[in-house]
Design an enzyme around this catalytic site. Structure first.
Site, mmCIF file in Angstrom:
data_model
loop_
_atom_site.group_PDB
_atom_site.id
_atom_site.type_symbol
_atom_site.label_atom_id
_atom_site.label_comp_id
_atom_site.label_asym_id
_atom_site.label_seq_id
_atom_site.Cartn_x
_atom_site.Cartn_y
_atom_site.Cartn_z
ATOM 1 N N ASN A 48 -6.392 -0.710 -1.178
ATOM 2 C CA ASN A 48 -6.620 0.155 -0.183
ATOM 3 C C ASN A 48 -8.079 0.146 0.195
ATOM 4 O O ASN A 48 -8.578 -0.178 1.278
ATOM 5 C CB ASN A 48 -6.476 1.676 -0.881
ATOM 6 C CG ASN A 48 -6.953 2.666 -0.057
ATOM 7 O OD1 ASN A 48 -6.090 3.148 1.131
ATOM 8 N ND2 ASN A 48 -8.071 3.355 -0.191
ATOM 9 N N HIS A 52 -3.722 1.007 -6.716
ATOM 10 C CA HIS A 52 -4.107 1.663 -5.494
ATOM 11 C C HIS A 52 -5.407 1.228 -4.809
ATOM 12 O O HIS A 52 -5.736 0.917 -3.607
ATOM 13 C CB HIS A 52 -3.742 3.315 -5.352
ATOM 14 C CG HIS A 52 -4.210 3.577 -4.171
ATOM 15 N ND1 HIS A 52 -5.404 4.384 -3.845
ATOM 16 C CD2 HIS A 52 -3.681 3.994 -2.776
ATOM 17 C CE1 HIS A 52 -5.637 4.661 -2.707
ATOM 18 N NE2 HIS A 52 -4.486 4.436 -1.955
ATOM 19 N N HIS A 55 1.643 4.942 -2.843
ATOM 20 C CA HIS A 55 1.687 6.115 -2.483
ATOM 21 C C HIS A 55 3.188 6.869 -2.669
ATOM 22 O O HIS A 55 3.269 7.872 -3.320
ATOM 23 C CB HIS A 55 1.447 6.432 -0.892
ATOM 24 C CG HIS A 55 0.055 6.276 -0.563
ATOM 25 N ND1 HIS A 55 -0.660 7.132 -0.317
ATOM 26 C CD2 HIS A 55 -0.802 5.290 -0.524
ATOM 27 C CE1 HIS A 55 -2.075 7.000 0.159
ATOM 28 N NE2 HIS A 55 -2.041 5.809 -0.121
ATOM 29 N N ILE A 104 -6.384 8.859 -0.957
ATOM 30 C CA ILE A 104 -6.751 8.627 0.105
ATOM 31 C C ILE A 104 -5.820 7.488 0.575
ATOM 32 O O ILE A 104 -5.407 6.806 -0.081
ATOM 33 C CB ILE A 104 -8.329 8.214 0.607
ATOM 34 C CG1 ILE A 104 -8.555 8.299 2.001
ATOM 35 C CG2 ILE A 104 -8.561 7.073 -0.254
ATOM 36 C CD1 ILE A 104 -8.406 9.523 2.509
ATOM 37 N N HIS A 139 0.899 -1.211 0.088
ATOM 38 C CA HIS A 139 -0.015 0.129 -0.114
ATOM 39 C C HIS A 139 0.881 1.415 -0.137
ATOM 40 O O HIS A 139 0.930 1.888 -0.838
ATOM 41 C CB HIS A 139 -0.961 -0.095 1.123
ATOM 42 C CG HIS A 139 -1.809 1.045 1.188
ATOM 43 N ND1 HIS A 139 -2.365 1.568 2.325
ATOM 44 C CD2 HIS A 139 -2.379 2.020 0.222
ATOM 45 C CE1 HIS A 139 -3.324 2.660 2.234
ATOM 46 N NE2 HIS A 139 -3.119 2.797 0.777
#
Length: 903
Positions: free
Chosen positions: A754, A750, A564, A903, A559
């Protein structure tokens, strides 16, 4: 005000010097003999500054006064045909008037927003407002290529777009400028704010009078002359190391190593803030107070007011959900412990259930503040209680089955690690000179009794043995991790692919470093499936240790690091080296939305020293350091889904298939849905890039693309810049593959890792993040406790109550879709480009995603595909694009692929 030019204060247009009439080449071609002035009607859409969805009342009042005094918002269109021949204007500087510059287009007369005082409303909600604007325009100046805007007010406003209606020669009778930017008072800028029309240009094809504007805007964004701490109005994209995680001034326990810039701790770069170094360590950057969320990221990268309101509402709601059971636990005989699974279930049971349907929707409609609207959701949540996770909705025990434990490796929140076992026993890749013998202790006699009559050799030859292997990633850190409150193992889990397509766990290996030192290898214990008695409880604990490993790896690597962190350098490099009119910028920009902001917030409260992640995930203070060691083996090109599947051995090459691969586990929901999404993205990117790049030479001579790619490698991912796998960016195929990977990581990958967090890990016993004691040994007090109560032994081993509450509160926030979500196949403006062919290709992309949505629904309803829903009956929708959804409801939907890591 004292720093503002007197002409701006009085709103007096400086006199223009008369110059000799000079014809441009375009005018000669068109043989213009007379000038013709015309009125150009336009519409500009803006939104005033807001704070938590409330109007900035004082600034709004002052702006109204300034409007009455003549200090207004002014706009100048910029010619694409006539150069500046010395006409004095506001454009060339905010304070001084510069001489002629024939490399830039001539400015038209100033125009102002009309009826500001009466149109800007005093309502408590943030609203877009459309203003009329009228330009006097010399027809011989041709269609404007850009415009400059000056804000003479006291506060900033959000500029969404400018549209020129019925412009002669404009495509479809209109020229669109898609802006989406915050405009601060003009004295905050060294150069005026310029916005370009939605026409895309390669650098070599840019109109001559626009080239210098294009280059100057990129120079501004690089901020090469800007030093010190960056302010909110600064528009600077630059790189920094991860030197802002620790707080060495608090003491050694709060210090953390700098990640990035060294062979020992390589890392992708983050966005620069320019904050001062700490007193104790000049290499570390000082941190803001915990409740100060005003962390610098370029203003246009920050959350919209709706997104920020959602974010704060989710946080407020989660805090209350944590406090209620914590206060209740103070009266409990076992503080900070769950005494039974019923204690855990009570987090979701009881209290007031918010209504569904028409009544609650009407209530939400009349609540003006987005932040408070979010607290009154209409998706059936309970007030002051955590929502019931999907994994519990059909059954409160199905999560404990071996089938569900294995299925979640293919369709859960971390379906990107499982690989095919190629050698038996499993081998380690750790350096034996440093770590000794780290090969597996699992033998045939451990697993063959559970293999349905198949031998190990037969299963290997038939590609039916698979492994969830977290051994090598954890073993180098395990001694240090276990010196904290964590007590855990490095795990290997072996699985058999059965005839019905499901995976069957065969054995779990729990390994620790040798007591005489890590150079002596590992000490391992093997556990095999059992359903009854003490052996059944021990097997459940073995699965819990494996799940702890997988949970930590998921948060830190699958993750955080691999979506990110690795994407942020692409965002910075794109804004520094690709003009907003560059076609590749237009292609990639939607996939960068909000990422720098959420990453900055993560560094502030989640992954920092003593932050939420260190408190709730087992590697504790070594979490980010461990992710740095994994980054050493990160390969950009392997992030392409087909290559990833081949590398993990869960697919083999198949030239006859669309993506060139054939899955060895046919019912692998992440891979099946993912390959369709990957194919749709690549088709879209191929059609788009092929429109602008007719051959490889076009890529090679694109100066911005070459600068972008060079900087991305040497700066953004500078610690691994010399790796041979980086594409050379010399062919159109290089560009297509690169852009496809970027979009895949930012959107689908993602989403897959997520938005499944709360559905599966909202009930933490299913996905524990910490283990607090080792496997009980016979003859110990812990073993006796295990014999007496399976639930107590299990709950005392995994995450305690407070960390559980913190963990599920944060993953609830992370699993929420915002109410302003923009999904894959959607754009925030239909006028994002002026080129018809890319627009048509984008429509085809959207249609292909709609087909994929139907395919996913069909597969989820196919009872033969057992891994699509499993014993817990959760349909796999994490890669359901949701392209057709424009409701903007958000929440815990468990489906939808946002364009970006937002997010």
């Amino acid at each position: 005000m004292i720093h503002t030019h007197i002409a701006e204060i009085l709103c007096v247009k400086p006199k223009t010097k008369k110059t000799k009439k000079t014809k441009t080449m375009e005018e000669d071609v068109k043989n213009k003999k007379t000038k013709k002035t015309m009125k150009i009607e336009g519409e500009i859409v803006v939104m005033k500054k807001n704070l938590l969805d409330f109007k900035d009342t004082m600034a709004s009042l002052l702006d109204r006064i300034h409007e009455l005094l003549g200090r207004r918002v002014s706009l100048h269109l910029i010619s694409s045909l006539q150069p500046d021949l010395g006409i004095r204007s506001f454009f060339y500087s905010t304070r001084l008037h510069k001489p002629a510059n024939e490399k830039r287009g001539r400015l038209g007369k100033a125009a102002h927003l009309e009826k500001w005082v009466t149109k800007i409303k005093t309502s408590v909600t943030a609203e877009e407002t459309a203003f009329g604007v009228t330009f006097d325009w010399d027809e011989s100046m041709g269609p404007p290529a850009a415009f400059v805007i000056k804000n003479h007010h006291r506060s900033q406003f959000y500029l969404k777009s400018l549209t020129l209606r019925n412009f002669p020669g404009g495509e479809g009778g209109a020229i669109h400028f898609v802006c989406n930017s915050w405009i601060y008072p003009s004295h905050r800028y060294r150069s005026d704010r310029v916005f370009f029309s939605n026409q895309a240009y390669l650098p070599s094809e840019t109109p001559e009078l626009v080239k210098e504007l294009r280059e100057q805007e990129l120079k501004n964004l690089r901020g090469e002359e800007k030093g010190g701490e960056l302010k909110e109005w600064d528009r600077v994209y630059d790189y920094a190391y991860y030197n802002d995680l620790g707080a060495p001034d608090k003491g050694p326990d709060s210090a953390r190593p700098v990640l990035g810039g060294s062979l020992e701790f390589p890392y992708p770069r983050r966005g620069k803030t320019g904050r001062k170094p700490t007193k104790s360590d000049p290499r570390s950057e000082s941190r803001l107070a915990l409740l100060n969320l005003n962390i610098y990221v370029p203003r246009d990268e920050r959350f919209s007011h709706v997104k920020f309101s959602d974010f704060l509402a989710y946080a407020l709601k989660s805090v209350t959900q944590v406090l209620v059971p914590e206060i209740a636990s103070l009266c409990d005989k076992t503080i900070n412990e769950f005494d039974s699974f019923e204690d855990v279930f009570h987090l979701y049971d009881g209290s007031i259930k918010l209504a569904n349907g028409h009544t609650i929707s009407k209530l939400r409609d009349i609540i003006p503040w987005e932040m408070f609207r979010e607290l009154v959701r209409n998706d059936g949540e309970r007030f002051l209680k955590f929502p019931l996770p999907d994994v519990l909705k059909q059954s409160r025990s199905a999560w404990r089955t071996d089938e569900e434990f294995a299925r979640e490796m293919l369709a859960g929140l971390n379906p990107v690690v499982i690989s095919r076992l190629k050698d038996f026993p499993p081998k380690s890749n750790l350096d034996s000179a440093k770590y000794g013998n780290q090969n597996s202790s699992i033998r045939e006699e451990h697993i063959e009794p559970h293999m349905n009559g198949t031998s190990v050799q037969e299963a290997l030859e038939q590609n039916k043995l698979f492994i969830l292997d977290h051994h090598d990633a954890l073993m180098p850190y395990l001694t240090r991790i276990n010196s904290t409150n964590t007590k855990t193992y490095a795990t290997r889990t072996l699985l058999l692919l059965q005839e019905d397509g499901t995976l069957k766990p065969l054995a779990i290996e729990l390994s620790l470093p040798h007591a005489q030192g890590e150079s002596h290898g590992s000490v391992s214990k093997i556990f095999t499936p059992s359903e009854k008695g003490v052996e059944g409880t021990i097997w459940q604990l073995a699965k819990a240790y494996a799940a702890v490993n997988d949970s930590g790896y998921h948060q830190l690597i699958s993750h955080w690091l691999q979506t990110h962190a690795v994407i942020e350098p692409f965002i910075i490099a794109s804004n520094r080296q690709l003009s907003v009119v560059h076609p590749i910028y237009k292609l990639l920009h939607p996939h960068f939305r909000d990422t720098m902001n959420i990453n900055a917030l993560a560094r502030h409260v989640l992954i920092n020293s003593d932050g939420v992640l260190e408190r709730t995930v087992f590697p504790s203070r070594y979490a980010m350091e461990m992710s740095s060691s994994i980054y050493k083996s990160w390969v950009f090109t392997d992030q392409a889904l087909p290559k990833d599947l081949l590398k993990r051995g869960v697919a083999v090459e198949d030239p006859s298939s669309d993506n060139g691969v054939k899955l060895l586990i046919e019912d692998y929901p992440f891979a099946v849905d993912g390959l369709e999404i990957w194919s749709a993205i690549k088709t879209w990117v191929t059609e788009y890039c092929s429109f602008y790049y007719k051959n490889d030479r076009t890529v090679q001579t694109d100066t911005e693309i070459q600068s972008w790619w060079t900087e991305l490698r040497t700066e953004g991912h500078g610690d691994i810049q010399h790796e041979s796998w980086w594409p050379s960016m010399q062919t159109r195929d290089d560009l297509i593959e690169t852009c496809t990977i970027i979009i895949w990581i930012a959107s689908a990958l993602h989403a897959a890792v997520n938005f499944g967090q709360y559905p599966y890990a909202g009930f933490l016993p299913n996905r524990p993040t910490v283990s607090r004691r080792f496997m009980p040994e016979p003859g110990t007090k812990e073993y006796t406790e295990l014999e007496e109560s399976e639930e107590v032994a299990f709950l005392k081993t995994i995450t305690p109550q407070l960390q559980t509450l913190l963990g599920i509160s944060i993953i609830e926030i992370l699993s929420m879709h915002s109410t302003d979500e923009i999904y894959l196949g959607q754009r925030d403006s239909p006028n994002w480009t002026a080129d018809d062919e890319p627009l048509e290709a984008f429509k085809r992309f959207g249609k292909s995603l709609e087909v994929i949505e139907n395919n996913i629904i069909r597969r989820n309803n196919d009872k033969r595909l057992k891994n699509r829903t499993g014993p817990v009956n959760i349909p796999y929708t994490l890669l359901y694009p949701n392209t057709t959804d424009y409701t903007r409801e958000g929440g815990l939907t468990g489906k939808g692929i946002p364009n970006s890591v937002s997010i």
